[in-house]
Design a protein around this motif. Structure first.
Motif, short mmCIF file in Angstrom:
data_model
loop_
_atom_site.label_atom_id
_atom_site.label_comp_id
_atom_site.label_asym_id
_atom_site.label_seq_id
_atom_site.Cartn_x
_atom_site.Cartn_y
_atom_site.Cartn_z
N VAL A 1 50.99 31.67 47.99
CA VAL A 1 50.41 30.33 48.20
C VAL A 1 49.00 30.45 48.76
O VAL A 1 48.07 29.77 48.31
N ARG A 2 48.80 31.33 49.74
CA ARG A 2 47.46 31.52 50.31
C ARG A 2 46.49 32.01 49.25
O ARG A 2 45.34 31.55 49.18
N SER A 3 46.94 32.95 48.42
CA SER A 3 46.08 33.48 47.37
C SER A 3 45.70 32.39 46.37
O SER A 3 44.53 32.30 45.95
N ALA B 1 49.01 24.25 53.49
CA ALA B 1 48.84 23.84 54.88
C ALA B 1 50.13 23.96 55.69
O ALA B 1 50.15 23.61 56.88
N GLY B 2 51.21 24.41 55.06
CA GLY B 2 52.45 24.64 55.78
C GLY B 2 53.46 23.51 55.73
O GLY B 2 54.49 23.58 56.40
N GLY C 1 61.19 16.46 53.70
CA GLY C 1 60.28 17.29 52.92
C GLY C 1 59.49 16.42 51.96
O GLY C 1 59.94 15.35 51.55
N TYR C 2 58.31 16.89 51.61
CA TYR C 2 57.45 16.07 50.74
C TYR C 2 57.88 16.17 49.28
O TYR C 2 58.49 17.16 48.85
N VAL D 1 46.78 13.57 56.56
CA VAL D 1 45.69 14.30 57.21
C VAL D 1 45.32 15.54 56.40
O VAL D 1 44.14 15.83 56.17
N THR D 2 46.33 16.27 55.93
CA THR D 2 46.07 17.48 55.14
C THR D 2 45.32 17.16 53.86
O THR D 2 44.34 17.84 53.51
#
Length: 217
Positions: free
Chosen positions: A107-109, A149-150, A161-162, A188-189
């Motif tokens: 996910v970060r990548s 963003a976690g 959960g979204y 916010v994210t």
């Protein structure tokens, strides 16, 4: 007009980074894709190669089956490529790549690749607002911003959960999260990721949700 790639070039295109379109291959392979209008060489160091819009269309189109070539003994089969990364939109049964310990790194990548794509494709090099790829993949782009963003996506059975869903409105997605505090956190994210966000209430169910669209300036 971009020329159709050869089978070998198609394999290079299919292996491109799913978000940024960054390519890996030999200099000859990359130069051939540039010549065909399917890739470009970034002017800034380290001068990596990326898919053009025509190259992205080629990758997203189903590959045509290759004509079998009658010859001698069959060559050993190549190992199958791993699943293509996909951000979790919430509610899905399974995600390519799974949700194992490697998931946060993937996910970060993907998020860093998306920021690089923003930098490359915006004339001012800005990374604080969505790019063209995100406008064409609204649900995936919003979900990636949330997951990076976690935020926790909803499971297949619902619950907290979204969930990111398409809407009839152009350039807008709906984000659902039964926990009010978590819903505001999602807002916010997305705002920090360059999206316009408004909170709304469904008339029938009275459920609160976000309507988010990518910011242009």
């Amino acid at each position: 007009m971009a020329l159709s790639p050869t089978a070998a070039q198609r394999r290079v295109i299919d292996a491109a980074d799913p978000v940024s379109g960054r390519l890996k291959g030999t200099e000859a392979q990359l130069a051939a894709l540039v010549k065909r209008g399917l890739a470009f060489r970034h002017p800034r160091p380290p001068h990596d190669h990326f898919l053009t819009p025509a190259g992205h269309r080629i990758r997203e189109a189903p590959a045509e089956p290759e004509t079998p070539v009658p010859a001698g003994p069959a060559a050993p089969a190549e190992p199958a490529a791993g699943g293509v990364f996909a951000a979790r939109v919430g509610g899905e049964e399974a995600v390519p790549g799974g949700a194992g310990p490697a998931r946060p790194r993937e996910v970060r990548s993907a998020w860093q690749g998306l920021l690089e794509l923003r930098r490359m494709t915006h004339s001012d090099g800005a990374t604080d607002r969505p790019c063209g790829w995100e406008r064409k993949h609204l649900v995936q782009a919003a979900a990636l911003a949330l997951e990076a963003a976690g935020h926790r996506p909803a499971g297949p059975d619902g619950g907290d959960g979204y969930r990111v869903r398409a809407t009839p409105q152009p350039e807008a997605v709906a984000v659902y999260e039964p926990d009010g505090t978590a819903l505001r956190g999602c807002a916010v994210t997305l705002e920090r990721a360059g999206w316009h966000v408004g909170e709304h209430t469904e008339p029938r169910t009275r459920a609160r949700y976000l309507l988010a669209s990518p910011r242009k300036v």
